[in-house]
Design a protein around this motif. Sequence first.
Motif, mmCIF file in Angstrom:
data_model
loop_
_atom_site.group_PDB
_atom_site.id
_atom_site.type_symbol
_atom_site.label_atom_id
_atom_site.label_comp_id
_atom_site.label_asym_id
_atom_site.label_seq_id
_atom_site.Cartn_x
_atom_site.Cartn_y
_atom_site.Cartn_z
ATOM 1 N N LEU A 82 0.843 -1.190 0.000
ATOM 2 C CA LEU A 82 0.000 0.000 0.000
ATOM 3 C C LEU A 82 0.880 1.242 0.000
ATOM 4 C CD1 LEU A 82 0.109 1.139 3.171
ATOM 5 C CD2 LEU A 82 -1.414 -0.792 3.527
ATOM 6 N N LYS A 83 0.248 2.389 -0.282
ATOM 7 C CA LYS A 83 1.009 3.621 -0.314
ATOM 8 C C LYS A 83 0.123 4.799 0.091
ATOM 9 C CE LYS A 83 0.051 4.801 -5.137
ATOM 10 N NZ LYS A 83 0.621 5.175 -6.457
ATOM 11 N N ALA A 84 0.775 5.910 0.454
ATOM 12 C CA ALA A 84 0.078 7.162 0.748
ATOM 13 C C ALA A 84 0.975 8.294 0.272
ATOM 14 C CB ALA A 84 -0.213 7.295 2.238
ATOM 15 N N THR A 85 0.393 9.241 -0.408
ATOM 16 C CA THR A 85 1.216 10.270 -1.045
ATOM 17 C C THR A 85 1.188 11.615 -0.337
ATOM 18 O OG1 THR A 85 -0.583 10.831 -2.535
ATOM 19 C CG2 THR A 85 1.015 9.209 -3.312
ATOM 20 N N LYS A 86 0.272 11.823 0.613
ATOM 21 C CA LYS A 86 0.258 13.093 1.334
ATOM 22 C C LYS A 86 -0.313 12.878 2.724
ATOM 23 C CE LYS A 86 -4.140 14.714 -0.579
ATOM 24 N NZ LYS A 86 -4.521 13.456 -1.235
ATOM 25 N N ALA A 87 -0.107 13.876 3.561
ATOM 26 C CA ALA A 87 -0.520 13.799 4.962
ATOM 27 C C ALA A 87 -2.011 13.483 5.079
ATOM 28 C CB ALA A 87 -0.192 15.108 5.667
ATOM 29 N N ASP A 88 -2.321 12.603 6.036
ATOM 30 C CA ASP A 88 -3.674 12.152 6.359
ATOM 31 C C ASP A 88 -4.248 11.150 5.364
ATOM 32 O OD1 ASP A 88 -4.407 15.470 7.531
ATOM 33 O OD2 ASP A 88 -3.689 13.741 8.668
ATOM 34 N N ASP A 89 -3.526 10.858 4.296
ATOM 35 C CA ASP A 89 -3.948 9.807 3.382
ATOM 36 C C ASP A 89 -3.911 8.470 4.101
ATOM 37 O OD1 ASP A 89 -2.818 10.526 -0.042
ATOM 38 O OD2 ASP A 89 -4.509 11.254 1.158
ATOM 39 N N LYS A 90 -4.867 7.604 3.782
ATOM 40 C CA LYS A 90 -4.834 6.231 4.295
ATOM 41 C C LYS A 90 -4.680 5.295 3.116
ATOM 42 C CE LYS A 90 -7.621 4.622 7.570
ATOM 43 N NZ LYS A 90 -8.835 4.094 8.256
ATOM 44 N N GLY A 91 -3.631 4.481 3.159
ATOM 45 C CA GLY A 91 -3.457 3.436 2.170
ATOM 46 C C GLY A 91 -4.043 2.144 2.715
ATOM 47 N N SER A 92 -4.634 1.341 1.817
ATOM 48 C CA SER A 92 -5.202 0.075 2.273
ATOM 49 C C SER A 92 -5.157 -0.950 1.154
ATOM 50 C CB SER A 92 -6.637 0.263 2.753
ATOM 51 O OG SER A 92 -7.453 0.727 1.699
ATOM 52 N N ASN A 93 -4.993 -2.223 1.555
ATOM 53 C CA ASN A 93 -4.942 -3.307 0.592
ATOM 54 C C ASN A 93 -4.944 -4.621 1.352
ATOM 55 O OD1 ASN A 93 -4.685 -4.684 -1.856
ATOM 56 N ND2 ASN A 93 -2.456 -4.581 -1.835
ATOM 57 N N LYS A 94 -5.728 -5.572 0.910
ATOM 58 C CA LYS A 94 -5.760 -6.925 1.483
ATOM 59 C C LYS A 94 -5.980 -6.918 2.996
ATOM 60 C CE LYS A 94 -2.558 -8.731 -2.006
ATOM 61 N NZ LYS A 94 -1.269 -9.443 -2.244
ATOM 62 N N GLY A 95 -6.723 -5.967 3.503
ATOM 63 C CA GLY A 95 -7.007 -5.889 4.930
ATOM 64 C C GLY A 95 -5.980 -5.104 5.719
ATOM 65 N N PHE A 96 -4.876 -4.748 5.082
ATOM 66 C CA PHE A 96 -3.849 -3.928 5.722
ATOM 67 C C PHE A 96 -4.174 -2.443 5.522
ATOM 68 C CE2 PHE A 96 -0.622 -7.018 6.866
ATOM 69 C CZ PHE A 96 -0.905 -8.090 6.024
ATOM 70 N N GLU A 97 -3.827 -1.639 6.535
ATOM 71 C CA GLU A 97 -4.032 -0.197 6.446
ATOM 72 C C GLU A 97 -2.855 0.535 7.067
ATOM 73 O OE1 GLU A 97 -8.887 0.302 6.972
ATOM 74 O OE2 GLU A 97 -7.537 0.680 8.661
ATOM 75 N N ALA A 98 -2.615 1.747 6.568
ATOM 76 C CA ALA A 98 -1.614 2.623 7.184
ATOM 77 C C ALA A 98 -1.994 4.054 6.864
ATOM 78 C CB ALA A 98 -0.214 2.314 6.660
ATOM 79 N N THR A 99 -1.862 4.939 7.851
ATOM 80 C CA THR A 99 -2.221 6.339 7.670
ATOM 81 C C THR A 99 -0.985 7.215 7.784
ATOM 82 O OG1 THR A 99 -4.420 5.954 8.601
ATOM 83 C CG2 THR A 99 -3.646 8.238 8.517
ATOM 84 N N TYR A 100 -0.823 8.105 6.854
ATOM 85 C CA TYR A 100 0.301 9.035 6.778
ATOM 86 C C TYR A 100 0.073 10.142 7.816
ATOM 87 C CZ TYR A 100 3.673 12.025 4.115
ATOM 88 O OH TYR A 100 4.728 12.801 3.709
ATOM 89 N N ARG A 101 0.841 10.083 8.914
ATOM 90 C CA ARG A 101 0.708 11.052 10.005
ATOM 91 C C ARG A 101 1.898 11.994 9.986
ATOM 92 N NH1 ARG A 101 -4.556 10.494 11.365
ATOM 93 N NH2 ARG A 101 -5.058 8.407 12.181
ATOM 94 N N LYS A 102 1.680 13.198 9.475
ATOM 95 C CA LYS A 102 2.779 14.153 9.366
ATOM 96 C C LYS A 102 3.192 14.656 10.753
ATOM 97 C CE LYS A 102 4.135 18.196 6.639
ATOM 98 N NZ LYS A 102 4.431 19.142 7.706
#
Lengths: 114, 113
Positions: free
Chosen positions: A48-68
Amino acid sequence: GDSVTQMEGPVTLSEEAFLTINCTYTATGYPSLFWYVQYPGEGLQLLLKATKADDKGSNKGFEATYRKETTSFHLEKGSVQVSDSAVYFCALSDTNNQGGKLIFGQGTELSVKP
Amino acid sequence: EAGVTQSPTHLIKTRGQQATLRCSPISGHTSVYWYQQALGLGLQFLLWYDEGEERNRGNFPPRFSGRQFPNYSSELNVNALELEDSALYLCASSVPAGVTEAFFGQGTRLTVV
């Protein structure tokens, strides 16, 4: 220069447990953030990926949030499976160079037991 | 559509020899990156090629070199092999510089004996 720090492994969980793998970064600019996964004997796959602050990437049940504000990009999954056993790499795009060069953390090995 | 392909899959060389590793990027990708994944050292950036030119290199000695061909495929050459060069070498490709998502191949496992 830019850098990525991941929690050390190995991490061993039982099936259906909750997963968190911590990742923090240092960057002078505004990087994109990524999680890659490497299954045994294979290359890296973008999870997964996130390109800017507060974006949440998700895939296959995995998640991650870009916390600046905390310079973090922690990986989470609510219920892991044995098939999730792999090495997980947090990475950022180098803000000091043009193009897609990635800076990786050291990787966190996850082992999920039945 | 084919992904990033690397060859050979495995390579065994003797100390002091030269190794050549090859990478074919995804169609339409002009940037190729090489990374070294040595045991216990994580992924280290080696080289970046775009439009046939070397754009950046990591902290590796000059005996690590490479090139990119007009069809955007790439070679990584390692001269005067040392035992510490044993590693998985990963190639990645992306669309032209400025876009940040890279796709990886399966890697070449180089063993120096």
